[in-house]
Enzyme design. Structure first.
Site, PDB file in Angstrom:
ATOM      1  N   ASN A   1      -9.429  12.907  -5.999  1.00  0.00           N
ATOM      2  CA  ASN A   1      -9.513  11.684  -6.810  1.00  0.00           C
ATOM      3  C   ASN A   1     -10.880  11.057  -6.563  1.00  0.00           C
ATOM      4  O   ASN A   1     -11.118  10.495  -5.493  1.00  0.00           O
ATOM      5  CB  ASN A   1      -8.388  10.723  -6.388  1.00  0.00           C
ATOM      6  CG  ASN A   1      -8.520   9.367  -7.060  1.00  0.00           C
ATOM      7  OD1 ASN A   1      -9.261   9.214  -8.035  1.00  0.00           O
ATOM      8  ND2 ASN A   1      -7.810   8.376  -6.537  1.00  0.00           N
TER       9      ASN A   1
ATOM     10  N   LYS B   1     -12.176   8.546  -8.022  1.00  0.00           N
ATOM     11  CA  LYS B   1     -12.185   7.083  -8.242  1.00  0.00           C
ATOM     12  C   LYS B   1     -13.370   6.705  -9.145  1.00  0.00           C
ATOM     13  O   LYS B   1     -13.722   7.468 -10.036  1.00  0.00           O
ATOM     14  CB  LYS B   1     -12.219   6.347  -6.905  1.00  0.00           C
ATOM     15  CG  LYS B   1     -11.155   6.870  -5.932  1.00  0.00           C
ATOM     16  CD  LYS B   1     -10.920   5.966  -4.772  1.00  0.00           C
ATOM     17  CE  LYS B   1      -9.972   6.650  -3.795  1.00  0.00           C
ATOM     18  NZ  LYS B   1      -9.360   5.745  -2.860  1.00  0.00           N
TER      19      LYS B   1
ATOM     20  N   HIS C   1      -1.343   5.234  -9.067  1.00  0.00           N
ATOM     21  CA  HIS C   1      -2.158   5.113  -7.837  1.00  0.00           C
ATOM     22  C   HIS C   1      -2.084   3.674  -7.324  1.00  0.00           C
ATOM     23  O   HIS C   1      -2.077   2.724  -8.100  1.00  0.00           O
ATOM     24  CB  HIS C   1      -3.608   5.504  -8.128  1.00  0.00           C
ATOM     25  CG  HIS C   1      -4.403   5.702  -6.875  1.00  0.00           C
ATOM     26  ND1 HIS C   1      -4.929   4.638  -6.161  1.00  0.00           N
ATOM     27  CD2 HIS C   1      -4.731   6.819  -6.182  1.00  0.00           C
ATOM     28  CE1 HIS C   1      -5.551   5.115  -5.083  1.00  0.00           C
ATOM     29  NE2 HIS C   1      -5.447   6.427  -5.073  1.00  0.00           N
TER      30      HIS C   1
ATOM     31  N   GLU D   1      -4.204   1.764  -6.081  1.00  0.00           N
ATOM     32  CA  GLU D   1      -5.300   0.856  -6.476  1.00  0.00           C
ATOM     33  C   GLU D   1      -5.038   0.274  -7.860  1.00  0.00           C
ATOM     34  O   GLU D   1      -5.420  -0.863  -8.153  1.00  0.00           O
ATOM     35  CB  GLU D   1      -6.644   1.603  -6.401  1.00  0.00           C
ATOM     36  CG  GLU D   1      -7.048   1.815  -4.951  1.00  0.00           C
ATOM     37  CD  GLU D   1      -7.995   2.974  -4.693  1.00  0.00           C
ATOM     38  OE1 GLU D   1      -8.548   3.550  -5.656  1.00  0.00           O
ATOM     39  OE2 GLU D   1      -8.181   3.304  -3.504  1.00  0.00           O
TER      40      GLU D   1
ATOM     41  N   GLU E   1       1.428   8.466  -0.673  1.00  0.00           N
ATOM     42  CA  GLU E   1       0.184   7.873  -0.202  1.00  0.00           C
ATOM     43  C   GLU E   1       0.470   6.496   0.407  1.00  0.00           C
ATOM     44  O   GLU E   1       0.500   5.496  -0.317  1.00  0.00           O
ATOM     45  CB  GLU E   1      -0.797   7.700  -1.366  1.00  0.00           C
ATOM     46  CG  GLU E   1      -1.188   8.988  -2.049  1.00  0.00           C
ATOM     47  CD  GLU E   1      -2.573   8.891  -2.663  1.00  0.00           C
ATOM     48  OE1 GLU E   1      -3.416   9.693  -2.296  1.00  0.00           O
ATOM     49  OE2 GLU E   1      -2.801   7.984  -3.491  1.00  0.00           O
TER      50      GLU E   1
ATOM     51  N   GLY F   1      -8.340   5.152   2.144  1.00  0.00           N
ATOM     52  CA  GLY F   1      -9.707   4.673   2.310  1.00  0.00           C
ATOM     53  C   GLY F   1      -9.952   3.941   3.617  1.00  0.00           C
ATOM     54  O   GLY F   1     -10.982   3.280   3.773  1.00  0.00           O
TER      55      GLY F   1
ATOM     56  N   SER G   1      -6.733   9.135   3.595  1.00  0.00           N
ATOM     57  CA  SER G   1      -7.752   9.500   4.601  1.00  0.00           C
ATOM     58  C   SER G   1      -7.642  10.953   5.041  1.00  0.00           C
ATOM     59  O   SER G   1      -7.865  11.265   6.223  1.00  0.00           O
ATOM     60  CB  SER G   1      -7.688   8.545   5.797  1.00  0.00           C
ATOM     61  OG  SER G   1      -8.007   7.223   5.384  1.00  0.00           O
TER      62      SER G   1
HETATM   63  C1  PEP Z   1      -6.723   8.318  -2.843  1.00  0.00           C
HETATM   64  O1  PEP Z   1      -7.565   7.715  -3.464  1.00  0.00           O
HETATM   65  O2  PEP Z   1      -5.724   8.745  -3.427  1.00  0.00           O
HETATM   66  C2  PEP Z   1      -6.912   8.530  -1.412  1.00  0.00           C
HETATM   67  C3  PEP Z   1      -5.966   9.121  -0.737  1.00  0.00           C
HETATM   68  O3  PEP Z   1      -8.086   8.084  -0.864  1.00  0.00           O
HETATM   69  P1  PEP Z   1      -8.667   8.439   0.599  1.00  0.00           P
HETATM   70  O4  PEP Z   1      -8.503   9.918   0.800  1.00  0.00           O
HETATM   71  O5  PEP Z   1     -10.102   8.030   0.544  1.00  0.00           O
HETATM   72  O6  PEP Z   1      -7.876   7.668   1.592  1.00  0.00           O
END
Ligand code: PEP
Length: 285
Positions: free
Chosen positions: A13, A15, A105, A107, A183, A189, A229
């Site tokens: 992803n 973003k 997601h 976000e 997630e 992040g 992460s």
């Molecule tokens: C994501 O954006 O779905 C995600 C898991 O981000 P990150 O790996 O940066 O934590």
């Protein structure tokens, strides 16, 4: 238990990063460095980069030795098929540019106040255009600290899939129609990943919810990814859990070295599953 038919998937992803020119270059580089058999690779750039990424991954230079290419995914889709929604993108607009899409997601849940009901409508809109869907679910830190992580995720899964027909969401010959990404919001992040055992416990809870919604095989046909992460240094923590089928990767998916490491490790799991399946078949009278 490892389901013999579940693929190993690594989805990136990106973003709100990369211009179209940068995205094409990055996709080409990642593609050339992740040519590993048995791993379904999906790159999810911003909408305006979909065409550039599609062109970049259309050649044989990114195909794995088994011939598998890279799929292109969107990061979101509108819940309506068309209408007066300035700045939005419908599923029909994505068809031809992407074959997968992320929905739900955290976000977008946070920044756009998306509800489970609306995310469920996005899922149906995406499916109506033939897109494969990665549905994201995950709890906040306060939920985990209060011992509510499983109940929050259970509610999200049920809410997002309430209007869906489980019989229409199994895999077809080319891959899964529905994948779920667990997630935990506190891990996205932040550099702080969940433990593999916690992700596996949640995968069990998600499959229990799928089973009670009427999904075949007690939900065992639906791939579940971990996201939060993920890096080349911690991917093994998740890939050694039989109930986890891969990763949704954010920050690290913009780094070719990291993606090379993550896909290589995921490939070991894929090859181990294939070998296990072959030996089970051989033993069968
Ligand atoms: C994501 O954006 O779905 C995600 C898991 O981000 P990150 O790996 O940066 O934590």
């Amino acid at each position: 238990m490892i389901h013999p038919m579940r693929p190993v998937i690594v989805a990136g992803n990106w973003k709100m990063h990369t211009t179209p020119a940068e995205a094409g270059d990055l996709a080409r580089t990642i593609g050339a460095r992740t040519r590993v058999d048995g791993v379904t690779r999906v790159l999810c750039p911003p909408f305006v980069c979909l065409a550039a990424v599609g062109a970049a991954v259309s050649g044989p230079e990114v195909a794995a030795p088994d011939g598998t290419g890279i799929a292109v995914g969107a990061q979101d889709v509108h819940h309506e098929l068309a209408g007066a929604y300035t700045g939005s993108t419908s599923a029909a607009m994505l068809a031809g540019l992407a074959t997968w899409t992320i929905v739900g997601h955290s976000e977008r849940r946070r920044d756009d106040c998306e509800t489970d009901e609306q995310i469920g409508r996005k899922l149906l809109a995406a499916r109506s255009a033939g897109l494969r869907v990665i549905l994201c679910v995950g709890e906040q830190l306060a939920d985990r600290d209060a011992g509510r992580a499983v109940s929050v995720v259970d509610r999200q899964v049920r809410g997002c899939l309430a209007a869906a027909d489980p019989g229409a969401l199994g895999a077809d010959a080319d891959g899964p129609r529905l994948t779920i990404a667990y997630e935990p919001v506190w891990a996205i992040g932040t550099g702080r990943n969940a433990r593999g055992a916690d992700a596996a416990e949640m995968a069990g809870a998600i499959r229990a919810a799928l089973a009670s919604l009427g999904f075949a095989n007690a939900g065992e046909d639906i791939p579940i990814l971990y996201g939060g992460s993920v890096s080349s240094a911690n991917i093994d923590e998740f890939m050694t859990e039989p109930s986890i089928d891969g990763a949704l990767v954010g920050g690290a998916s913009l780094k070719p070295d990291e993606m090379a490491g993550i896909v290589a490790r995921a490939g070991l799991t894929a090859q181990g599953r294939a070998a296990g399946l072959a030996s089970r078949r051989k033993r069968r009278p």
